[in-house]
Design a protein around this motif. Structure first.
Motif, mmCIF file in Angstrom:
data_model
loop_
_atom_site.group_PDB
_atom_site.id
_atom_site.type_symbol
_atom_site.label_atom_id
_atom_site.label_comp_id
_atom_site.label_asym_id
_atom_site.label_seq_id
_atom_site.Cartn_x
_atom_site.Cartn_y
_atom_site.Cartn_z
ATOM 1 N N LYS A 1 0.839 -1.211 0.000
ATOM 2 C CA LYS A 1 0.000 0.000 0.000
ATOM 3 C C LYS A 1 0.869 1.254 0.000
ATOM 4 O O LYS A 1 0.598 2.194 -0.747
ATOM 5 N N SER A 2 1.899 1.277 0.829
ATOM 6 C CA SER A 2 2.743 2.484 0.905
ATOM 7 C C SER A 2 3.373 2.785 -0.452
ATOM 8 O O SER A 2 3.385 3.929 -0.917
ATOM 9 N N ARG B 1 2.725 5.974 -3.342
ATOM 10 C CA ARG B 1 3.875 6.778 -3.780
ATOM 11 C C ARG B 1 4.094 6.674 -5.291
ATOM 12 O O ARG B 1 4.456 7.662 -5.943
ATOM 13 N N THR C 1 -2.354 7.984 4.613
ATOM 14 C CA THR C 1 -1.143 8.135 3.795
ATOM 15 C C THR C 1 -1.478 8.927 2.542
ATOM 16 O O THR C 1 -0.755 9.859 2.168
ATOM 17 N N ARG D 1 0.011 17.502 12.052
ATOM 18 C CA ARG D 1 1.369 16.943 12.057
ATOM 19 C C ARG D 1 2.043 17.102 10.695
ATOM 20 O O ARG D 1 3.275 17.020 10.593
ATOM 21 N N SER E 1 7.838 9.253 11.742
ATOM 22 C CA SER E 1 6.631 9.072 10.922
ATOM 23 C C SER E 1 7.002 9.222 9.459
ATOM 24 O O SER E 1 7.461 10.284 9.032
ATOM 25 N N ALA E 2 6.770 8.153 8.700
ATOM 26 C CA ALA E 2 7.075 8.203 7.270
ATOM 27 C C ALA E 2 6.105 9.119 6.534
ATOM 28 O O ALA E 2 6.464 9.726 5.520
ATOM 29 N N GLN E 3 4.887 9.220 7.065
ATOM 30 C CA GLN E 3 3.921 10.096 6.389
ATOM 31 C C GLN E 3 4.357 11.545 6.508
ATOM 32 O O GLN E 3 4.323 12.299 5.527
ATOM 33 N N ARG F 1 9.905 3.944 7.448
ATOM 34 C CA ARG F 1 9.968 3.351 6.101
ATOM 35 C C ARG F 1 10.481 4.376 5.089
ATOM 36 O O ARG F 1 10.079 5.539 5.111
ATOM 37 N N ILE G 1 4.618 -0.565 12.960
ATOM 38 C CA ILE G 1 3.552 0.181 13.638
ATOM 39 C C ILE G 1 2.153 -0.312 13.243
ATOM 40 O O ILE G 1 1.243 -0.325 14.060
ATOM 41 N N ASP G 2 1.981 -0.757 11.994
ATOM 42 C CA ASP G 2 0.653 -1.234 11.575
ATOM 43 C C ASP G 2 0.416 -2.696 11.968
ATOM 44 O O ASP G 2 -0.679 -3.228 11.759
ATOM 45 N N GLU H 1 1.381 6.127 18.944
ATOM 46 C CA GLU H 1 0.929 6.458 17.579
ATOM 47 C C GLU H 1 -0.252 5.584 17.144
ATOM 48 O O GLU H 1 -1.044 5.974 16.290
ATOM 49 N N LYS I 1 -4.329 6.060 14.398
ATOM 50 C CA LYS I 1 -4.404 5.411 13.082
ATOM 51 C C LYS I 1 -5.865 5.416 12.621
ATOM 52 O O LYS I 1 -6.638 6.261 13.054
HETATM 53 C C1 S3P Z 1 2.728 4.854 6.169
HETATM 54 C C2 S3P Z 1 3.316 5.224 7.332
HETATM 55 C C3 S3P Z 1 2.827 4.829 8.664
HETATM 56 C C4 S3P Z 1 1.774 3.736 8.585
HETATM 57 C C5 S3P Z 1 0.815 3.933 7.457
HETATM 58 C C6 S3P Z 1 1.554 3.987 6.139
HETATM 59 C C7 S3P Z 1 3.324 5.307 4.901
HETATM 60 O O1 S3P Z 1 2.316 5.975 9.286
HETATM 61 O O2 S3P Z 1 1.068 3.625 9.808
HETATM 62 O O3 S3P Z 1 -0.134 2.882 7.412
HETATM 63 O O4 S3P Z 1 2.998 4.740 3.848
HETATM 64 O O5 S3P Z 1 4.118 6.261 4.945
HETATM 65 P P1 S3P Z 1 3.302 6.943 10.100
HETATM 66 O O6 S3P Z 1 4.602 6.941 9.411
HETATM 67 O O7 S3P Z 1 2.703 8.272 10.105
HETATM 68 O O8 S3P Z 1 3.418 6.296 11.445
#
Ligand code: S3P
Length: 440
Positions: free
Chosen positions: A25-26, A30, A97, A128, A169-171, A196, A320-321, A344, A348
């Protein structure tokens, strides 16, 4: 097709077979967003066709990209090298995301856009991301409470910032980096632990220069504004967060052996697999190979006697997920599994600590909830026999259905249609392995 209002998982004799995880999904979000920001054509293979990603596909089309579905998981995005003002509201559905990365990407262009989402997304904190985009000179107007969708963005004329995160936080990192691509100066994000890194890796594949500096604790990622992206091919590997569900089922249902093929093994995503191994799980990874700039492999899980452990807090970002499904498997372990440093989870798709604690307790599992974590004390006989409220959270639903396959009595979840946000083929895949999951 109308969605059932509930799904029920009944105790399974054993689960066996081989399955393929849906696309990550991530990476899918992207690939679409970078494809739309780039100039030229991006061919994507293995795109996750879940509701969250489909919302992002509609969004980038509204921002001016040409988006074509060529076949199952095969998509072509032709970008214009920038976004234009969309005609309608950008509805990101359930996708945190999707909305946060799109806000970052759009903020860099001289356009306006209104972002919105479903009832769950409207409750999730946007500040955020938007607080930092505002520091870069983007403007956000809120029709309701500040920091909650819907939000009106006015973008363009950004300046780079140097942002130090207190929680990885990757987001947040990704939104700032995507805005930074079109900001004047060098944008820097420092994380206490690496989150990530798909944005960094994919930006490089699209021709951008992204620097990463390893620190004593965490790392610093930076990029110089004004870099143009060029369309490229993206092969999306299987999502480890989705693969976790059939693998978990095999670990807790006696007599099971399940292989999930083509799972992404990026070390910033595999904290759950390491944790299961630490708990004594029989998990083997074979056929390690490289695909689309990521390591992938086939993972086999066999029924295992698990032992409770204290999960290292610095592993949180890499799983985290996955705490909901870890908690479901911990219900069958000997002793306590302690999960901390995961506040965190409360912001979610739902408050996942509260919902897992409530759902597991309703199934007869001993759980202790804390502000920033929870502890599950397992037993080899989990009662089940409950109907669990999921608040529309896909991972809460799937985690309890998996638990129901190994419990003494059936487990029912509400709002199962939401599973399609991340794992549209979940029920069919689980049935293919021998699971009894059906409309309640
Ligand atoms: C994601 C980052 C995570 C994760 C989300 C997907 C991403 O959130 O929980 O499901 O794709 O960057 P955070 O990085 O904000 O914790």
């Amino acid at each position: 097709m109308t969605q059932p209002s509930h799904l029920t998982a009944r105790p399974a004799p054993s689960l066996n077979g081989t399955a393929r995880a849906p696309g990550d999904k991530s990476m899918s979000h992207r690939a679409l967003i970078l494809g739309a920001m780039a100039t030229g054509t991006t061919e994507i293979e293995g795109l996750l066709e879940g509701d969250d990603v489909l919302a992002t596909a509609r969004a980038v089309k509204a921002f001016g990209a040409t988006v074509e579905r060529l076949g199952v998981g095969q998509w072509r995005v032709t970008g214009q090298g920038g976004f234009r003002t969309p005609a309608d509201v950008i509805d990101c559905g359930n996708a945190g995301t999707g909305v946060r990365l799109l806000m970052g990407a759009a903020a860099g262009y001289p356009i306006t856009a209104t972002f919105d989402g479903d009832a769950s997304l409207r409750k999730r904190p946007m500040g955020r991301v938007t607080d930092h985009l505002e520091r870069m000179s983007a403007r956000f107007d809120w029709s309701g409470a500040r920091g909650l969708l819907p939000a009106d963005l006015t973008g363009g004329s950004l300046s780079a910032i140097d942002h130090v995160q207190t929680v990885a936080s990757a987001q947040v990192k990704s939104a700032i980096l995507l805005a930074g691509l079109n900001a004047v100066g060098i944008t820097t994000v420092t994380e206490p632990e690496p989150s990530r890194d798909h944005t960094e890796r994919m930006l490089r594949a699209f021709g951008a220069v992204v620097e990463v500096e390893t620190l004593d604790e965490g790392w610093r990622v930076s990029l110089t504004g004004g870099q143009a992206l060029t369309g490229t091919g993206v092969a999306v590997p299987g999502d480890p967060s989705s693969a976790a569900f059939p693998l978990a089922a095999a670990l807790i249902v006696p007599g099971s052996s399940v292989t999930v093929e083509g799972v992404m093994l990026n070390p910033l995503r595999t904290g759950l697999f390491q944790t299961w191994i630490d708990m004594g799980a029989d998990l083997t990874i074979t056929n390690r190979r490289s695909s689309g700039g990521e390591e992938v492999g086939d993972i086999t899980a066999r029924h295992s006697r698990l032992n409770g452990i204290v999960v290292p807090e610095d592993r949180a970002a890499s799983m985290i997920d996955e705490y909901p499904i870890l908690a479901a498997t911990a219900a069958f372990a000997d002793g306590a599994t302690v999960m901390r440093g995961i506040g965190e989870m409360r912001v979610k798709e739902s408050d996942r600590i509260a919902l897992m604690a409530a759902g597991l307790a309703a199934c007869g599992v001993a759980v202790e909830e804390e502000a920033e974590g929870f502890t599950v004390t397992g037993s080899n006989a989990v009662r089940g026999g409950a109907t669990v409220t999921t608040h529309g959270d896909h991972r809460i639903a799937m985690s309890h259905l998996i638990l129901g396959l190994a419990a003494e009595q059936a487990v029912t979840v509400d709002e199962p249609g939401m599973i399609a946000t991340s794992f549209p083929g979940f029920v069919a895949l689980m049935r293919g392995l021998g699971a009894d999951i059906a409309e309640a």
